[in-house]
Design a protein around this motif. Structure first.
Motif: not given
Length: 458
Positions: A7, A9, A12, A18-20, A25-26, A109, A111, A132
């Protein structure tokens, strides 16, 4: 814990949140690390969490809570909520908070929007970079640190009615005339919050897509895309409604259409609300980001206020709200910020102000907002470019050779002349330049827009 080494970051963790894509991704393992890092970075002994209606949201929120509790923080879970309800909880409880939502993004998505106690924003420069870094370190195999306190508790609390009561205490709606309002929830969280708030207002609500559904079966919950308000516009006309409201997926943004089904620009809404709040708080400061219409600072000055121009983005505006003690702030993206709401953005409170302004006088909404829509505007136009900085430099060189032209670099490049201005701003996450143009005449607007786009897309 699953393998998190694949992944990225950097893809992301955005500028403000934070978004993915879930789970590529998350995922819940990553959310657990974010919960632990959130507590480690903020030093919070207690936090509050909430989530939207996406199918992945409850699991991600629960994993985040486990990570936070493992580091010794007590967690209050308010469950299904809008983002502004989470901000209300953070403000009224005095707790750091985390909201699980991908706002207007498509269903795949999700987040995390995070804040400190009192709904104070967390962005790259206010803690997100540190969060992060911790998550990257732990995901690489170092493992979580030993907690400084015993494991925290996790409790549930419903705050919807408290949230609704607080909003309704901020706007006097007692004397408004009867109104019919179409509300398009877009299957997002306003399907929960609109009945709780507007159900206590003396108006008739015509609901569109109030069923909570994170797959967004009718249209994306992004009202800034004109395609996504077509149903609302048609419903306003068909029902002879006085007003239409559309909320995004997490209901922190509100978009307005008038009785003809015509879109009311967020700049006009900003000016309208500013006038109301300046009448209550004479001489106050009002914020507007640099892409709102020039009409906004004009109207603020005409009503005795002090306009302050800001960068785009909620973390910048919230920080500036606090610094200047501004009573209100508005963005071109239909985010509206209120001092009486912990300096946070709330689409529902903005909607209540529009309803109060319309219902307290006999004029139709189109007439009421006409005084705040003085200049034609292009809206935001995106262009994909190879090198944003060299493109900006070329545009700057082209326009600064002209007499009477001024530039500034508050956020991207703004070029201003007596009868027009434009802003060209890089995206935080994509190789895009975003163009906004405004002018006193449509012909001037079209000429400047085409001139800039020719340079950008060459």
């Amino acid at each position: 814990m699953s393998d998190l080494s694949g992944i990225d970051l950097s893809a992301v963790v955005k500028a403000y949140d934070v978004r993915g894509v879930v789970p590529e991704q998350l995922n819940e393992d990553l959310a657990l690390l974010f919960g632990a890092a959130f507590v480690e970075t903020t030093g919070a002994e207690a936090i509050v969490t909430g989530h939207d209606m996406r199918s992945s949201s409850p699991g991600l929120a629960a994993a985040f809570a486990r990570g936070a509790a493992a580091q010794g923080a007590d967690v209050t879970e308010i469950g299904l909520c809008s983002t502004d309800e989470l901000y209300y909880a953070s403000g009224t409880l005095g707790l750091a908070g985390a909201m699980f939502t991908a706002s207007h993004n498509p269903a795949r998505y999700n987040g995390i929007k995070m804040c400190r106690p009192g709904a104070a924003p967390i962005g790259q420069d206010t803690g997100l970079r540190e969060i992060r870094a911790l998550v990257e370190r732990w995901a690489a195999g170092e493992g979580l640190p030993e907690p400084r306190r015993p494991e925290g508790s996790v409790v549930r609390r419903d705050m919807l009615e408290e949230y609704a009561a607080h909003l309704l205490s901020l706007v006097d709606l007692s004397g408004i005339r009867p109104l019919r309002i179409v509300v398009d929830a877009g299957n997002g969280m306003s399907g929960l919050t609109a009945p709780a708030v507007l159900g206590k207002v003396p108006v008739e609500v015509v609901p569109l897509y109030f069923e909570l559904d994170g797959t967004f079966p009718h249209h994306e919950a992004n009202p800034l895309n004109p395609a996504n308000i077509v149903d609302l516009q048609n419903a306003v006309r068909e029902n002879a409604a006085d007003l239409g409201l559309a909320f995004d997926g997490d209901a922190d943004r509100c978009f307005v259409v008038d009785e003809r089904g015509e879109a009311v620009t967020p700049s006009a809404v900003t000016a309208l609300i500013a006038v109301r709040l300046l009448a209550e708080h004479p001489g106050s400061t009002v914020l507007h980001n640099l892409i709102t219409s020039r009409t906004v600072p004009e109207v603020v000055r005409e009503h005795g206020g002090t306009p302050v121009r800001t960068r785009v983005g909620h973390s910048f505006i919230k920080a500036e709200m606090n610094r200047t003690n501004a009573v209100f702030g508005g963005e071109h993206s239909a985010h509206y910020y209120f001092r009486d709401f912990y300096n946070a953005d709330t689409g529902m409170l903005a909607a209540l102000h529009v309803i109060a302004a319309l219902g307290s006088q006999p004029e139709a909404l189109s007439g009421l907002v006409r005084r705040y829509q003085r200049m034609p505007a292009s809206g935001e136009i995106n262009s994909t470019v190879r090198d944003t900085q060299s493109t900006l430099a070329a545009v700057r060189e082209h326009f600064t050779a002209r007499p009477g032209v001024a530039t500034d670099d508050l956020d991207g490049l703004t070029v201003s002349a007596p009868t027009w201005w434009f802003n060209l701003r890089p995206s935080n996450t994509e190789p895009l330049l975003r163009l906004n143009v405004e002018a006193t005449e449509s012909s001037t607007l079209n000429r400047i827009r085409d001139e800039v786009l020719t340079l950008v897309r060459a």
